[in-house]
Each structure stands twice: as structure tokens, then as C-alpha cells.
Design a protein around this motif. Structure first.
Motif, mmCIF file in Angstrom:
data_model
loop_
_atom_site.group_PDB
_atom_site.id
_atom_site.type_symbol
_atom_site.label_atom_id
_atom_site.label_comp_id
_atom_site.label_asym_id
_atom_site.label_seq_id
_atom_site.Cartn_x
_atom_site.Cartn_y
_atom_site.Cartn_z
ATOM 1 N N TRP A 116 0.809 -1.206 0.000
ATOM 2 C CA TRP A 116 0.000 0.000 0.000
ATOM 3 C C TRP A 116 0.848 1.265 0.000
ATOM 4 N N SER A 117 0.357 2.271 -0.702
ATOM 5 C CA SER A 117 0.963 3.594 -0.610
ATOM 6 C C SER A 117 0.602 4.195 0.741
ATOM 7 N N TRP A 123 -6.151 5.069 4.255
ATOM 8 C CA TRP A 123 -7.553 4.797 3.922
ATOM 9 C C TRP A 123 -7.973 3.416 4.406
ATOM 10 N N LYS A 124 -7.138 2.414 4.210
ATOM 11 C CA LYS A 124 -7.461 1.045 4.614
ATOM 12 C C LYS A 124 -7.645 0.919 6.120
ATOM 13 N N GLU A 170 -7.261 0.040 -3.484
ATOM 14 C CA GLU A 170 -7.229 -1.421 -3.593
ATOM 15 C C GLU A 170 -6.616 -1.853 -4.923
ATOM 16 N N ALA A 171 -6.989 -1.153 -5.984
ATOM 17 C CA ALA A 171 -6.418 -1.471 -7.294
ATOM 18 C C ALA A 171 -4.921 -1.230 -7.302
ATOM 19 N N GLU A 172 -4.493 -0.140 -6.684
ATOM 20 C CA GLU A 172 -3.070 0.171 -6.602
ATOM 21 C C GLU A 172 -2.328 -0.891 -5.804
ATOM 22 N N TYR A 174 -3.210 -3.987 -5.403
ATOM 23 C CA TYR A 174 -3.173 -5.205 -6.213
ATOM 24 C C TYR A 174 -1.977 -5.175 -7.157
ATOM 25 N N CYS A 175 -1.756 -4.030 -7.777
ATOM 26 C CA CYS A 175 -0.613 -3.875 -8.683
ATOM 27 C C CYS A 175 0.693 -4.130 -7.932
ATOM 28 N N ASN A 176 0.824 -3.534 -6.764
ATOM 29 C CA ASN A 176 2.057 -3.696 -5.977
ATOM 30 C C ASN A 176 2.244 -5.139 -5.537
ATOM 31 N N TRP A 177 1.159 -5.804 -5.233
ATOM 32 C CA TRP A 177 1.239 -7.223 -4.855
ATOM 33 C C TRP A 177 1.753 -8.062 -6.018
ATOM 34 N N ARG A 178 1.248 -7.805 -7.199
ATOM 35 C CA ARG A 178 1.722 -8.542 -8.378
ATOM 36 C C ARG A 178 3.174 -8.237 -8.689
ATOM 37 N N GLY A 179 3.537 -6.988 -8.498
ATOM 38 C CA GLY A 179 4.923 -6.614 -8.717
ATOM 39 C C GLY A 179 5.263 -6.228 -10.136
ATOM 40 N N ASP A 180 4.338 -6.358 -11.065
ATOM 41 C CA ASP A 180 4.625 -6.028 -12.460
ATOM 42 C C ASP A 180 3.525 -5.160 -13.058
ATOM 43 N N CYS A 181 2.776 -4.483 -12.200
ATOM 44 C CA CYS A 181 1.617 -3.733 -12.673
ATOM 45 C C CYS A 181 1.635 -2.294 -12.178
ATOM 46 N N ARG A 182 0.894 -1.475 -12.855
ATOM 47 C CA ARG A 182 0.585 -0.125 -12.388
ATOM 48 C C ARG A 182 -0.794 0.256 -12.907
ATOM 49 N N LEU A 183 -1.364 1.274 -12.326
ATOM 50 C CA LEU A 183 -2.602 1.827 -12.857
ATOM 51 C C LEU A 183 -2.254 2.806 -13.966
#
Length: 211
Positions: A116-117, A123-124, A170-172, A174-183
Motif C-alpha cells: 500500500w501507498s 484509507w485502509k 485497492e487497485a493500486e 493489487y498492482c504492488n502485490w503482483r509486482g509487475d503492474c501499475r494503474l
């Protein structure tokens, strides 16, 4: 910050790829009697080579927004303006509830700070969020038994449907969890929907990555 669907960008060794998560066609394989089931479609898609799951969006100048004279426009669509976008690739398939559930379970219901940022974690914690707002977790945290509020009903979580009603944070995460994604940026989203630019760039032949 609740968004109806999410669009994710996946960065691999070749550059930037984009994964579209948000398609209103929730009955994608059952519109006609003779079509195959959605489960069969997902199985076929999962067996397609990764390189074939994406389509290229050419870099260039895109006209985004509503034009003067259009019969109806929202305020935030005023007015059309040119935006230059570098070449990227967008996914042909969606991020499903099943995909997102893996993140929920693997992160022990959003409990890993590194995903998380600073703003997202605040927020969480403030809202005690553990999973998408309309999801209902089973008694024991597991893959099976999840349900979802759907208007006035409570239904089994449709695993092959696009994940929806998740926040930006949450979407952000998820990206960080995957490690290869961004919004993506709003311009990238709109350019993908437009599909063609008014002037494609001829000098760039590889996808550009972003942070």
C-alpha cells in the motif's frame, strides 16, 4: 474513490503491457444459446500465450474529450483536447474476481503494509477494509464460500466475472502485490477506447514503461 472497474498496466522485460479490468459484458459467453459457457472461455483464454493476450495501441496524438456540438456531454468531458501518448499494449481479457481473491488471501486480507501507498494504507486502516466492499467472506478465510451483495440479493461470488467496485487504493495495492503492474493514466484509458490516433508516432517501436 470507488471505481466501477480497474485498468491495470503490467510491465515485463519487453516494456509496458496493459490489462483491462472492466467490461460491462458480464454475460460474455451466454448471450446466445449456442455459445460456450464463460468458464470454457476463461479456460481457453488462460491457455493462450501471454504475448497473444495483448493488443498494441500505437503511440501518437489522441483527441480526448467531447467536441462542441455533441448532443450531450458531461461537464468533465469538456472539451476535446490533444494528448500525446507513447505506444503501449492493452489486454484482451479482464482481471477477474478469482484473480483479485488471490491477492486478498495472499495478503491476509490487505494486512501487508508494503502493498500500500501511504495514502492507501491510511484509507485502509481508517475504514478497516479487508476486501472489496460488497464481498462477504466465509467463516473461515479460504478460496471457497465467498459471496457478494448484488442489489437486494446475496449471491455466490462469480469467480469469472470482472472484479468491480474496488477503490483506487485497492487497485493500486493489487498492482504492488503482483509486482509487475501499475494503474494507467486517464489518457491511456481513453486512448485504448478510441483505438486509433490522429497522428501515430513512427519513431517508437517498443512499449514505454512507466512508474
Amino acid at each position: 474513490f470507488v471505481q466501477p472497474y480497474i485498468l491495470l498496466t503490467s510491465n515485463d522485460d519487453q516494456g509496458t503491457k496493459m490489462i483491462l479490468s472492466g467490461n460491462n459484458n458480464r454475460e460474455m459467453a451466454t448471450q446466445k444459446k449456442n455459445e460456450v459457457s464463460s468458464e470454457e472461455v476463461i479456460e481457453v483464454v488462460n491457455n493462450i500465450e501471454l504475448s497473444k493476450q495483448f493488443c498494441k495501441i500505437e503511440g501518437g496524438t489522441y483527441s480526448l474529450g467531447a467536441r462542441i456540438g455533441d448532443p450531450f456531454v458531461f461537464d468533465q468531458e469538456k472539451w476535446a483536447h490533444d494528448v500525446h501518448i507513447s505506444e503501449f499494449e492493452i489486454g484482451r481479457v479482464t482481471i477477474t474476481n478469482s484473480d483479485f481473491l488471490k491477492f486478498v488471501l495472499d495478503s491476509n486480507q490487505y494486512s501487508i503494509r508494503e502493498h500500500w501507498s501511504l495514502e492507501g494504507w491510511r484509507w485502509k486502516v481508517t475504514n478497516n477494509v479487508k476486501h472489496p466492499i460488497y464481498w462477504i467472506q466465509p467463516v473461515f478465510q479460504q478460496q471457497e464460500g465467498w459471496k457478494v451483495h448484488h442489489f437486494h440479493e446475496v449471491l455466490p461470488l462469480p469467480m469469472n466475472h470482472p472484479v468491480s467496485r474496488v477503490s483506487y487504493w485497492e487497485a493500486e495495492a493489487y498492482c504492488n502485490w503482483r509486482g509487475d503492474c501499475r494503474l494507467p493514466t486517464e489518457a491511456e484509458w481513453e486512448a485504448a477506447a478510441v483505438g486509433s490516433s490522429s497522428s501515430s508516432s513512427s519513431s517508437s517501436s517498443s512499449s514505454s514503461s512507466s512508474s
